[in-house]
Design a protein around this motif. Structure first.
Motif, mmCIF file in Angstrom:
data_model
loop_
_atom_site.group_PDB
_atom_site.id
_atom_site.type_symbol
_atom_site.label_atom_id
_atom_site.label_comp_id
_atom_site.label_asym_id
_atom_site.label_seq_id
_atom_site.Cartn_x
_atom_site.Cartn_y
_atom_site.Cartn_z
ATOM 1 N N SER A 1 2.255 14.810 3.334
ATOM 2 C CA SER A 1 1.315 14.467 2.270
ATOM 3 C C SER A 1 1.935 13.299 1.516
ATOM 4 N N GLY A 2 1.296 12.854 0.444
ATOM 5 C CA GLY A 2 1.836 11.708 -0.271
ATOM 6 C C GLY A 2 3.249 11.918 -0.765
ATOM 7 N N LEU B 1 6.941 18.614 5.212
ATOM 8 C CA LEU B 1 7.353 19.915 5.737
ATOM 9 C C LEU B 1 7.856 19.685 7.155
ATOM 10 N N VAL B 2 9.144 19.846 7.360
ATOM 11 C CA VAL B 2 9.769 19.502 8.625
ATOM 12 C C VAL B 2 10.077 20.768 9.424
ATOM 13 N N ASN B 3 9.609 20.788 10.664
ATOM 14 C CA ASN B 3 9.846 21.905 11.584
ATOM 15 C C ASN B 3 9.368 23.242 11.024
ATOM 16 N N GLY B 4 8.462 23.183 10.076
ATOM 17 C CA GLY B 4 7.904 24.403 9.521
ATOM 18 C C GLY B 4 8.815 25.159 8.590
ATOM 19 N N LYS B 5 10.006 24.597 8.283
ATOM 20 C CA LYS B 5 10.952 25.363 7.473
ATOM 21 C C LYS B 5 11.763 24.533 6.481
ATOM 22 N N GLU B 6 11.681 23.202 6.536
ATOM 23 C CA GLU B 6 12.395 22.349 5.588
ATOM 24 C C GLU B 6 11.357 21.568 4.780
ATOM 25 N N LEU B 7 11.569 21.461 3.475
ATOM 26 C CA LEU B 7 10.609 20.767 2.616
ATOM 27 C C LEU B 7 11.331 19.703 1.796
ATOM 28 N N ILE C 1 -3.542 14.954 4.428
ATOM 29 C CA ILE C 1 -2.387 15.507 5.134
ATOM 30 C C ILE C 1 -2.416 14.983 6.564
ATOM 31 N N LEU C 2 -1.290 14.451 7.011
ATOM 32 C CA LEU C 2 -1.148 13.968 8.381
ATOM 33 C C LEU C 2 -0.033 14.734 9.078
ATOM 34 N N VAL D 1 0.864 -1.176 0.000
ATOM 35 C CA VAL D 1 0.000 0.000 0.000
ATOM 36 C C VAL D 1 0.898 1.222 0.000
ATOM 37 N N ARG D 2 0.845 2.003 -1.030
ATOM 38 C CA ARG D 2 1.773 3.125 -1.182
ATOM 39 C C ARG D 2 1.186 4.459 -0.739
ATOM 40 N N GLN D 3 -0.117 4.517 -0.497
ATOM 41 C CA GLN D 3 -0.711 5.755 -0.020
ATOM 42 C C GLN D 3 -0.286 6.035 1.426
ATOM 43 N N LEU D 4 -0.362 7.287 1.819
ATOM 44 C CA LEU D 4 -0.016 7.693 3.172
ATOM 45 C C LEU D 4 -1.070 7.180 4.147
#
Length: 237
Positions: free
Chosen positions: A213-214, A218-224, A192-193, A143-146
């Motif tokens: 998202s799939g 977005l990590v710590n609000g500043k890294e993508l 979105i989780l 299962v590849r979905q989040l």
């Protein structure tokens, strides 16, 4: 019920669960077993035979992997019991864990960044295996979905054909269609989780957090990170 026992904790837990399953099988009654082991976790102690293959590693790491090997062996015992009682085909069996590796992160992380408690994938992405041959669940399907732990309850309701309680708004969504190989149904593709690790008296905005998202994290609000092309989260875009 309290009782005195001898042996390694995981063995004791599985022994008790298997005794219960045998009793239910003998009485021809359905059963639910929720077996949450306290291993692998500190203090790092496992049966010597389980840790022996990992002796070249530091002692605590060897016993960390020894605990995992012991769980694996006990799960094999449990499946053998289900087979022997004629229950394996029509029993929903779920195996999952609660967080990423801790002591083993310098040995193996499946290419993921981070370990237990981390906001990166290695801290919170976990295995989840579901097996129910009679219900069309199995066969090595991915299962590849989040998905997340909040999906388990609605999934079990749908698999078992049980109506959802009236007025309950689930945090998760059933992934039963995905488990059966359908391309339709399941959580929305754009879901979105969120995950974070606070462990402080007052919550701190963005602390050790990941918005998932799939495709994106977005990590710590500043890294993508684009985890489809960069699963190791090496390049902040």
């Amino acid at each position: 019920m309290l009782f005195r026992s001898k042996g390694f904790c995981t063995d004791v837990f599985f022994d008790a669960a298997m005794a219960f399953i045998r009793a239910q099988a003998k009485a021809k009654k359905p059963f639910l077993v929720y077996l949450a082991t306290n291993a692998p976790h500190g203090p790092m102690h496992s049966p010597e035979g389980s840790a022996a293959p990992y002796a070249p590693l530091k002692t605590h790491v060897a016993h960390f992997f020894g605990m995992i090997a012991n769980i694996d062996a006990n799960l094999g015992r449990l499946i053998a019991l289900l087979d022997g009682e004629g229950l394996a085909e029509d029993t929903i069996l779920i195996f999952t864990t609660d967080n990423g590796t801790s002591s083993g992160h310098k040995v193996f992380t499946a290419g993921m960044r981070g370990s237990k408690g981390s906001e990166y994938e290695g801290g919170h992405r976990v295995p989840c295996f579901v097996r129910w041959p009679k219900g069309g669940v199995g066969g090595g399907r991915d299962v590849r979905q989040l998905t997340a732990h909040v999906d388990i309850y609605p999934t079990l309701l749908e698999l078992c054909g049980i109506p959802a309680p009236a007025g309950v708004a689930f945090d998760g969504a059933s992934i039963a269609p995905l488990l059966r190989g359908s391309s339709k149904g399941g959580p929305p593709e754009d879901r979105i989780l969120f995950t974070d690790s606070q462990r402080v008296h007052m919550p701190v905005k963005w602390k050790q957090s990941s918005v998932m998202s799939g495709q994106w994290r977005l990590v710590n609000g500043k890294e993508l990170y684009d985890v489809r092309s960069d699963p190791a989260q090496a390049t902040d875009v």
